[in-house]
Design a protein around this motif. Structure first.
Motif, PDB file in Angstrom:
ATOM      1  N   PRO A 260       0.787  -1.231   0.000  1.00 49.48           N
ATOM      2  CA  PRO A 260       0.000   0.000   0.000  1.00 49.48           C
ATOM      3  C   PRO A 260       0.821   1.284   0.000  1.00 49.48           C
ATOM      4  CG  PRO A 260       0.147  -0.856   2.222  1.00 49.48           C
ATOM      5  CD  PRO A 260       0.865  -1.840   1.345  1.00 49.48           C
ATOM      6  N   SER A 261       2.150   1.191   0.010  1.00 48.43           N
ATOM      7  CA  SER A 261       3.013   2.339   0.269  1.00 48.43           C
ATOM      8  C   SER A 261       2.916   3.426  -0.803  1.00 48.43           C
ATOM      9  CB  SER A 261       4.463   1.885   0.396  1.00 48.43           C
ATOM     10  OG  SER A 261       4.600   0.904   1.395  1.00 48.43           O
ATOM     11  N   HIS A 262       3.119   4.653  -0.392  1.00 41.14           N
ATOM     12  CA  HIS A 262       3.160   5.801  -1.292  1.00 41.14           C
ATOM     13  C   HIS A 262       4.564   5.944  -1.905  1.00 41.14           C
ATOM     14  CE1 HIS A 262       2.420   9.830  -2.863  1.00 41.14           C
ATOM     15  NE2 HIS A 262       3.531  10.237  -2.253  1.00 41.14           N
ATOM     16  N   PHE A 263       5.602   5.823  -1.050  1.00 41.25           N
ATOM     17  CA  PHE A 263       6.987   5.926  -1.523  1.00 41.25           C
ATOM     18  C   PHE A 263       7.484   4.511  -1.852  1.00 41.25           C
ATOM     19  CE2 PHE A 263       6.434   9.412   1.615  1.00 41.25           C
ATOM     20  CZ  PHE A 263       6.612  10.494   0.769  1.00 41.25           C
ATOM     21  N   LYS A 264       7.417   4.139  -3.121  1.00 42.33           N
ATOM     22  CA  LYS A 264       7.720   2.760  -3.500  1.00 42.33           C
ATOM     23  C   LYS A 264       9.215   2.459  -3.409  1.00 42.33           C
ATOM     24  CE  LYS A 264       3.439   1.765  -4.608  1.00 42.33           C
ATOM     25  NZ  LYS A 264       2.605   0.897  -3.770  1.00 42.33           N
ATOM     26  N   GLY A 265       9.514   1.250  -2.976  1.00 40.54           N
ATOM     27  CA  GLY A 265      10.892   0.776  -2.859  1.00 40.54           C
ATOM     28  C   GLY A 265      10.906  -0.503  -2.050  1.00 40.54           C
ATOM     29  N   ALA A 266      11.400  -1.605  -2.612  1.00 33.95           N
ATOM     30  CA  ALA A 266      11.327  -2.906  -1.938  1.00 33.95           C
ATOM     31  C   ALA A 266      11.927  -2.878  -0.538  1.00 33.95           C
ATOM     32  CB  ALA A 266      12.036  -3.972  -2.788  1.00 33.95           C
ATOM     33  N   ASN A 268      12.401  -0.069   1.245  1.00 32.88           N
ATOM     34  CA  ASN A 268      11.867   1.033   2.054  1.00 32.88           C
ATOM     35  C   ASN A 268      10.854   0.485   3.056  1.00 32.88           C
ATOM     36  OD1 ASN A 268      13.196   2.466  -0.020  1.00 32.88           O
ATOM     37  ND2 ASN A 268      11.814   4.203   0.241  1.00 32.88           N
ATOM     38  N   PRO A 269      10.677   1.166   4.173  1.00 29.36           N
ATOM     39  CA  PRO A 269       9.660   0.700   5.122  1.00 29.36           C
ATOM     40  C   PRO A 269       8.270   0.808   4.516  1.00 29.36           C
ATOM     41  CG  PRO A 269      10.452   2.882   5.743  1.00 29.36           C
ATOM     42  CD  PRO A 269      11.342   2.405   4.639  1.00 29.36           C
ATOM     43  N   VAL A 270       7.437  -0.187   4.769  1.00 28.73           N
ATOM     44  CA  VAL A 270       6.050  -0.093   4.329  1.00 28.73           C
ATOM     45  C   VAL A 270       5.378   1.041   5.105  1.00 28.73           C
ATOM     46  CG1 VAL A 270       5.145  -1.756   6.029  1.00 28.73           C
ATOM     47  CG2 VAL A 270       3.949  -1.417   3.844  1.00 28.73           C
ATOM     48  N   HIS A 337      13.305   6.223   3.196  1.00 27.15           N
ATOM     49  CA  HIS A 337      14.546   5.713   2.610  1.00 27.15           C
ATOM     50  C   HIS A 337      14.690   4.230   2.946  1.00 27.15           C
ATOM     51  CE1 HIS A 337      16.370   9.634   1.429  1.00 27.15           C
ATOM     52  NE2 HIS A 337      15.518  10.082   2.345  1.00 27.15           N
ATOM     53  N   PRO A 338      15.471   3.489   2.175  1.00 30.17           N
ATOM     54  CA  PRO A 338      15.696   2.076   2.499  1.00 30.17           C
ATOM     55  C   PRO A 338      16.171   1.908   3.938  1.00 30.17           C
ATOM     56  CG  PRO A 338      16.587   2.568   0.335  1.00 30.17           C
ATOM     57  CD  PRO A 338      16.171   3.888   0.929  1.00 30.17           C
ATOM     58  N   VAL A 339      15.679   0.880   4.575  1.00 30.61           N
ATOM     59  CA  VAL A 339      16.015   0.648   5.987  1.00 30.61           C
ATOM     60  C   VAL A 339      17.498   0.293   6.119  1.00 30.61           C
ATOM     61  CG1 VAL A 339      13.682  -0.099   6.529  1.00 30.61           C
ATOM     62  CG2 VAL A 339      15.400  -1.809   5.901  1.00 30.61           C
ATOM     63  N   LEU A 349      19.696  -2.357  16.407  1.00 31.00           N
ATOM     64  CA  LEU A 349      18.421  -2.006  15.789  1.00 31.00           C
ATOM     65  C   LEU A 349      18.583  -0.736  14.960  1.00 31.00           C
ATOM     66  CD1 LEU A 349      16.147  -2.587  18.915  1.00 31.00           C
ATOM     67  CD2 LEU A 349      16.373  -4.114  16.943  1.00 31.00           C
ATOM     68  N   TYR A 350      18.041  -0.748  13.753  1.00 33.42           N
ATOM     69  CA  TYR A 350      18.160   0.383  12.834  1.00 33.42           C
ATOM     70  C   TYR A 350      16.856   1.172  12.757  1.00 33.42           C
ATOM     71  CZ  TYR A 350      22.493  -1.712  11.043  1.00 33.42           C
ATOM     72  OH  TYR A 350      23.762  -2.225  10.920  1.00 33.42           O
ATOM     73  N   ASP A 351      16.995   2.470  12.495  1.00 29.72           N
ATOM     74  CA  ASP A 351      15.848   3.361  12.240  1.00 29.72           C
ATOM     75  C   ASP A 351      14.861   3.421  13.408  1.00 29.72           C
ATOM     76  OD1 ASP A 351      16.471   4.104   9.423  1.00 29.72           O
ATOM     77  OD2 ASP A 351      16.182   1.960   9.079  1.00 29.72           O
TER      78      ASP A 351
END
Length: 428
Positions: A260-266, A268-270, A337-339, A349-351
């Motif tokens: 469902p994400s707006h900012f697409k990227g495999a 990236n956080p959903v 941004h990508p995690v 733990l990241y982000d």
């Protein structure tokens, strides 16, 4: 005839009468006994160690005398009345300090069935050991101990001491079992991973978060603080596994079949997921893997974010260092941004700061930290209300919202560009 003897006689009479009315009256009498508060005298605590702590025994006794938890169980004798009772039998408070026999004798003479006292020790750290003395038997029927680095921290822990003293045998057993699990959990080092295969080359990495205790919330002096972050209170947690990263779009799609994400990227956080969506993901993931996945409680989230730290952020107090750990309004673009591109905290733990807000299990209550439920082991606010908690800040939010203690909230069906989540589990 004592009230207890009257009840015993009534029990015998009930066998003869065997009427509903008699049964009801007996139940009321028993409940009256159960609800009755026993008198408790709080005696000054003995002192050991640093001579500068001479007044600490009086101070600790005074704080416990005013404790709400103790007052809910006992009829606490006021200090002035206690002094008067001592004068009537030609004793002083100092005569009872550290002398259980004399304290019990005082209780028997003045009809006080329970005495609360203990010891304050200053040997490097400050520690308080408290116990409740049953006058009739001379036994210690409850005991608790807390330790801290300084007087301020010790004062904050005294409510925990009172809570332990007031536990029923069943509650104490549960508490002790929790402590045993905590010690067992410490055998596993923080950051130890396990990997869950979601299929199609997509993995979910989980990091071990060891059992322990921490100070939850923020002090009044913290820059950017909101009033719902207090009071600071001690929370104890069992160990658990937590997602190394926020749930990504490819992970969400592998489980739910959609993105469902707006900012697409495999990687990236959903986002654009509601609390309900996140819980549905956890339920389906649990079914898919045979393990129990859910959202972190608010306490679990802050404990994991802090990773042993006590400042505004996991790395310290300064906004200037946040760019190295978080995507937020200053450096995000503005977008997710990508995690895993920023620095992790000490537990790997990241982000935890920035990128997307992370849904937590709890319902939001601005005064929850003031309640006794917030001080239980593994606390969760199950009183859901209208809002659910989010933590961590996001790509479009200022540094203030990225702080470890900051609490956000939204309705559970909200799907914002900035709302995502990570998962926890109790079984690798």
């Amino acid at each position: 005839m004592t009230f207890e003897k009257a009840v015993e006689s009534f029990e015998q009479a009930k066998k003869i009468w065997n009427t509903t009315e008699a049964t009801d009256l007996l139940a009321q009498a028993k409940q009256s006994i159960a609800n009755r508060k026993h008198r408790l005298a709080v005696i000054d605590f003995a002192i050991s160690g640093d001579v500068n702590m001479r007044d600490a025994g009086v101070s600790v006794a005074g704080l416990l005398q005013a404790d709400a938890m103790l007052a809910s169980r006992f009829e606490i004798i006021e200090r002035r009345q206690l002094q008067k009772m001592l004068e009537e039998i030609k004793l002083q408070m100092s005569d009872l300090v550290g002398d259980n026999e004399k304290a019990a004798e005082f209780g028997r003479i003045k009809g006080v069935p329970y005495i609360l006292t203990g010891q304050v020790i200053k040997l490097g750290k400050l520690s308080v050991t408290a116990y409740i003395l049953e006058v009739q038997s001379g036994r210690q029927i409850a005991q608790a101990k807390v330790s801290a680095d300084d007087v301020h921290s010790l004062e904050a822990k005294l409510p925990d001491l009172s809570r332990i003293l007031c536990m029923t045998p069943e509650e104490l057993k549960e508490y002790e079992n929790g402590r045993a699990r905590e010690e067992a959990g410490k055998a596993q080092q923080p950051g130890k991973p396990f990997i869950e295969d979601l299929g199609g080359g997509v993995n979910l990495e989980m990091v071990w978060i060891p059992a322990g205790s921490f100070e939850m919330g923020s002090p009044n002096s913290e820059a950017g603080r909101h009033y719902d972050e207090g009071p600071v209170h001690t929370v104890s947690l069992d160990g658990f596994w937590m997602g190394k990263y926020e749930v990504t779009q490819e992970q969400y799609k592998a489980v739910m079949g959609t993105n469902p994400s707006h900012f697409k990227g495999a990687k990236n956080p959903v986002e654009k997921v509601s609390w309900d969506d996140a819980m549905a993901f956890c339920k389906k993931l649990s079914s898919k893997t045979g393990k129990n996945f859910t959202l972190p409680s608010e306490a679990q989230w802050e404990y994991a974010c802090r990773a042993g730290s006590k400042g505004r952020f996991c790395f310290g107090d300064s906004d200037s260092g946040l760019k190295e750990y978080a995507w937020y309004d200053v450096n995000s673009g503005p977008q997710t941004h990508p995690v895993g591109q920023k620095k992790p905290n000490k537990w790997g733990l990241y982000d935890m700061h920035g990128n997307v807000w992370e849904w937590c299990l709890d319902g939001y209550d601005e005064r929850f930290y003031e309640k006794q439920a917030a001080r239980k082991r593994n606390p969760v606010n199950n009183n859901q209300g209208d809002y659910r908690v989010l933590r961590g800040g996001s790509w479009d939010y200022m540094s203030r919202g990225c702080r470890s203690a900051f609490r956000n909230r939204f309705v559970p069906d909200d799907r914002s560009y900035g709302h995502g989540f990570r998962v926890v589990s109790f079984s690798p």
